[in-house]
Design an enzyme around this catalytic site. Structure first.
Site, short mmCIF file in Angstrom:
data_model
loop_
_atom_site.label_atom_id
_atom_site.label_comp_id
_atom_site.label_asym_id
_atom_site.label_seq_id
_atom_site.Cartn_x
_atom_site.Cartn_y
_atom_site.Cartn_z
N GLU A 1 -7.86 5.45 -4.44
CA GLU A 1 -8.33 6.17 -3.24
C GLU A 1 -8.51 7.64 -3.59
O GLU A 1 -7.70 8.22 -4.31
CB GLU A 1 -7.27 6.14 -2.13
CG GLU A 1 -7.03 4.83 -1.46
CD GLU A 1 -5.97 4.97 -0.36
OE1 GLU A 1 -5.76 6.09 0.16
OE2 GLU A 1 -5.33 3.97 -0.04
N GLU B 1 -7.63 7.37 11.94
CA GLU B 1 -8.31 8.03 10.82
C GLU B 1 -9.81 8.16 11.05
O GLU B 1 -10.59 8.18 10.10
CB GLU B 1 -7.99 7.29 9.52
CG GLU B 1 -6.50 7.33 9.27
CD GLU B 1 -6.08 6.98 7.86
OE1 GLU B 1 -5.45 7.83 7.22
OE2 GLU B 1 -6.37 5.86 7.43
N LYS B 2 -10.19 8.28 12.32
CA LYS B 2 -11.63 8.28 12.61
C LYS B 2 -12.33 9.54 12.13
O LYS B 2 -13.54 9.55 11.96
CB LYS B 2 -11.90 8.01 14.09
CG LYS B 2 -11.38 9.03 15.06
CD LYS B 2 -11.71 8.59 16.49
CE LYS B 2 -11.27 9.61 17.52
NZ LYS B 2 -9.81 9.83 17.54
N TRP C 1 -5.43 14.24 7.93
CA TRP C 1 -3.98 14.30 8.15
C TRP C 1 -3.39 15.68 7.85
O TRP C 1 -2.18 15.85 7.88
CB TRP C 1 -3.25 13.22 7.35
CG TRP C 1 -3.78 12.97 5.96
CD1 TRP C 1 -4.63 11.98 5.59
CD2 TRP C 1 -3.50 13.72 4.76
NE1 TRP C 1 -4.90 12.04 4.23
CE2 TRP C 1 -4.21 13.10 3.71
CE3 TRP C 1 -2.71 14.83 4.48
CZ2 TRP C 1 -4.17 13.56 2.39
CZ3 TRP C 1 -2.67 15.29 3.16
CH2 TRP C 1 -3.39 14.66 2.14
N ASN D 1 0.86 -1.19 0.00
CA ASN D 1 0.00 0.00 0.00
C ASN D 1 0.89 1.23 0.00
O ASN D 1 1.77 1.37 0.85
CB ASN D 1 -0.90 0.04 1.24
CG ASN D 1 -1.94 1.15 1.13
OD1 ASN D 1 -2.81 1.09 0.26
ND2 ASN D 1 -1.84 2.17 1.96
N GLU D 2 0.68 2.08 -0.96
CA GLU D 2 1.41 3.36 -1.00
C GLU D 2 2.86 3.19 -0.54
O GLU D 2 3.29 3.80 0.45
CB GLU D 2 0.70 4.42 -0.17
CG GLU D 2 -0.60 4.87 -0.79
CD GLU D 2 -1.20 6.10 -0.08
OE1 GLU D 2 -0.79 6.41 1.04
OE2 GLU D 2 -2.08 6.73 -0.68
C1 GAL Z 1 -3.67 6.93 2.15
C2 GAL Z 1 -3.61 5.52 2.68
C3 GAL Z 1 -4.92 5.11 3.32
C4 GAL Z 1 -5.44 6.19 4.20
C5 GAL Z 1 -5.62 7.43 3.37
C6 GAL Z 1 -6.19 8.59 4.13
O1 GAL Z 1 -2.42 7.51 2.19
O2 GAL Z 1 -3.29 4.61 1.67
O3 GAL Z 1 -4.69 3.92 4.06
O4 GAL Z 1 -4.52 6.41 5.23
O5 GAL Z 1 -4.37 7.84 2.89
O6 GAL Z 1 -6.20 9.78 3.37
#
Ligand code: GAL
Length: 691
Positions: free
Chosen positions: A321, A369-370, A329, A161-162
């Protein structure tokens, strides 16, 4: 260059038609099983047909070493599949469990001061070059592949993942060894490394590959060797790529018929890996994109999506995504305005995405990430977000029914070249100014071109930019010998080139091309630059801008052009006080070369200054802009080259409603109204017409 893998796309579930894939990351393991039935019911209601499962589930799938629990995963995949929802299954290796890192702390990455990235609070705390970690990760990949090889609902692999999101740079002992090997493979001899890194400077001469260390802490305020830094960035991208390739191959050996991908992070906000290089290693390109709040939102999204399409070489790509609304974040996490959920997704589709997915399906109740938005928010089904998610599901269904699958983003006449290595080199600290990075200039050109009604293609430097009518090199700081040759051939053979300040300064080792900038293409662009004139506001009385006589204003940097070629023509000059040495100097210069022509822009003009200068630049190059183009709209077209079917996506770029006459049949609209042939698109609105 390595051969690119053949494009392979996830196939629909048996008995189902090909649709635009629609869904998101799904983390059922964060919820009691009672919730799963509701998840599936609401997914069906929203038109979801694919979810990515298991991305961060290692600790749940392998709770202890060699003890596997696939039961829960089998149950949810089965529920999903039976409801017609396909699964993009993760290798599950993105975040190692505690038992692993406690038994093997040597897999944890180290920062440039030697501090260890600790487990237990976050994710991606592994080092890409650790043989121990690789062994564990590949074991899990094989276990996953063996267990799911015959599962009819798993249509693709989501590897890792990323990569590099948190562990891009590792300075551990493993990294040191791997960096030495990487240098040996790239350069062959230590003398070639000495030459590339210019180690004669500051007594950095190396006698042997074993003397190579990663660019670790050198004391605050000191300056790292830029050749070494650039190679460490290349190495770090390659080290992660080798790790990904090992995971991919472990899966592919057991399930050769399932296509594989990993999600990139292509956006104008960063350049973690050389995604164009990685693009050759996936069966289909997928990307994660998070909007930039504020006035650049739509333009930046379109720019980034266009670059993804360039990386995918116009094959369909997968939006893995993005967000329905706020992320969590940033220091301040702005929500999306009404309409932007649908508009943003359709902008990715317009730029060639045949899949629209979000992070994530159901908003988390706990964990880091809630407060990140999701398709199903905390408020539940009775929410605007979920209604919009359902509307988008219907829109994507309509577009598929109308035949969008199979069309591709239409080729523009203008290519804006993007180069990861130029970005990396321009980020270093020992440069003419810290305020100039490659990455900002391509976006400024994309926006300015949109302001004059042109939607450009954003394409990586390795791709076919030299097959476009007009090619723009925006602060492409590094021009290798090969790319120098391509630029020369392109213009010599009739190409129309626009190059800006900070282009062609160095070769691939970051050695400056000598004799006056831009050293390797001086004769092509017809200018010889003797010095840079950066501008700023960090000292009283320093220049912070410079006017051009065409009304544009330069900031941050201009070139001090000493002379121009004998056939070159000045299109705009600087206006300044007489004693600064800039008054009357050429700022924008046009030059014939071979069959073609170039325009050199020796100033950072920003979007407004470029837009102001563009009519003159395009006229000089003999480029006509269609009268029908409307700068208030972003116009993007997808075409089916065999049938000629054409979908035109129109997005309102302004804060006011925009009306126009449309040709063709409206098939999808959001925040738009039709009255006969006149259509009004409101702010954040979009209209798709089919011709
Ligand atoms: C991406 C990540 C996800 C989630 C998302 C939130 O960087 O792949 O798991 O964290 O950001 O924006």
């Amino acid at each position: 260059m390595n051969q690119r893998r053949e494009h392979r796309w996830p196939r629909p579930l048996e008995g189902r038609r090909a649709r635009i894939w629609y869904g998101g990351d799904y983390n059922p393991d964060q919820w009691p099983e009672e919730v799963w039935d509701e998840d599936v019911r609401l997914m069906v209601k929203a038109g979801v047909n694919l979810v990515s499962v298991g991305i961060f589930s290692w600790a749940k799938i392998e709770p202890r070493e060699d003890v596997y629990d696939f039961g829960w995963l089998d149950r949810i995949i089965d529920n999903l599949g039976k409801a017609g929802i396909a699964v993009d299954l993760a290798s599950a290796t993105a975040s190692p469990p505690m038992w692993l890192t406690q038994a093997h702390p040597e897999v944890l990455w180290k920062d440039y001061r030697g501090d260890v990235c600790q487990p237990g609070g976050a994710r991606q705390h592994w080092r890409p070059t650790s043989p121990v970690f690789c062994e564990y990760a590949l074991k899990l990949c094989r276990a996953m592949a063996e267990h799911y090889k015959d599962n009819p609902y798993v249509v693709a692999w989501h590897v890792g993942n990323e990569y590099g999101c948190h562990n891009r740079f590792d300075y551990s002992e493993d990294a040191e060894r791997a960096f030495q090997d990487w240098c040996e493979e790239r350069y062959g001899t230590i003398e070639a490394v000495n030459d590339a890194w210019g180690t004669a400077f500051w007594a950095q001469h190396l006698n042997d590959f074993s003397e190579i260390v990663p660019p670790r802490f050198i004391g605050d305020g000191n300056f790292m060797n830029p050749g070494k830094l650039l190679d460490f960035k290349r190495f770090s991208s390659d080290a992660l790529k080798s790790f990904y390739v090992a995971e991919r191959d472990a899966l592919a050996e057991i399930t050769p018929e399932k296509p594989l991908t990993t999600n990139f992070m292509v956006s104008a906000g960063g350049s973690v890996l050389d995604y164009d290089d990685w693009g050759g290693e996936v069966d289909f390109v997928s990307n994660d994109h998070y909007f930039i709040p504020g006035e650049a939102h739509l333009d930046e999204l379109a720019f980034s999506a266009s670059l993804v399409d360039g990386i995918s070489r116009k094959d369909p790509w997968f939006l893995m995504e993005h967000s329905t609304s706020a992320v969590n974040w940033r220091p301040i996490n702005y929500r999306k305005e009404p309409g932007q959920l649908v508009r943003d997704s359709l902008a990715h589709v317009a730029m060639g995405a045949d899949a629209v997915c979000y992070f994530q399906w159901r908003q988390s109740r706990s964990g880091a990430e809630k407060f990140h938005s999701a398709m199903l928010p905390h408020a539940g089904e009775d929410s605007q977000t979920f209604r919009d998610v359902c509307e988008l599901g219907r829109d994507l269904g309509t577009l598929a029914d109308e035949g969008l699958l199979g069309t591709k983003l239409a080729k523009s006449s203008v290519a804006i070249v993007f180069d990861y290595e130029s970005e990396w080199a321009s980020e270093h600290t020992a440069t003419p100014t810290q305020n100039v990075h490659h990455i900002d200039e391509p976006l400024a050109w994309f926006r300015a071109l949109a302001d004059v009604g042109v939607t450009a293609d954003v394409v990586p430097i390795r791709s076919n930019w030299d097959e476009y009518d007009v090619a723009i090199l925006p602060s492409v700081y590094i021009l290798s010998e090969e790319n120098t040759r391509r630029v020369r051939d392109y213009v010599a053979n009739g190409g129309k080139l626009i190059a800006t300040y900070y282009t062609g300064i160095s070769d691939e080792r970051d050695h400056v091309w000598l004799g006056g900038y831009p050293g390797s293409i001086r004769d092509v662009v017809g200018v010889r630059i003797e010095e840079f004139a950066p501008m700023g506001s960090d000292w009283p009385g320093v220049p912070d801008h410079l006017d051009l006589d065409n009304g544009a204003v330069a900031h941050d940097i201009v070139d001090v052009i000493g002379s121009i070629g004998k056939d070159a023509k000045v299109l705009a000059s600087f206006k300044d006080d007489p004693w600064t040495g800039m008054d009357g100097r050429p700022a924008i210069v046009s030059n014939p070369y071979g069959e073609g022509r170039s325009v050199y822009v020796g100033a950072r003009l920003g979007r407004d200054g470029i837009a102001r200068s563009l009519p003159m630049i395009l006229e000089t190059l003999g480029v006509e802009v269609k009268d029908s183009s409307d700068p208030d709209l972003l116009r993007i077209e997808r075409v089916d080259e065999s049938t000629g079917a054409r979908f035109t996506f129109l997005f309102n770029r302004t804060k006011e409603p925009v009306s126009m006459l449309v040709e063709g049949r409206p098939v999808v609209m959001s925040l738009a109204d039709c009255a006969g042939a006149t259509v009004t698109i409101n702010p954040n609105g979009v209209l798709v017409v089919k011709q």
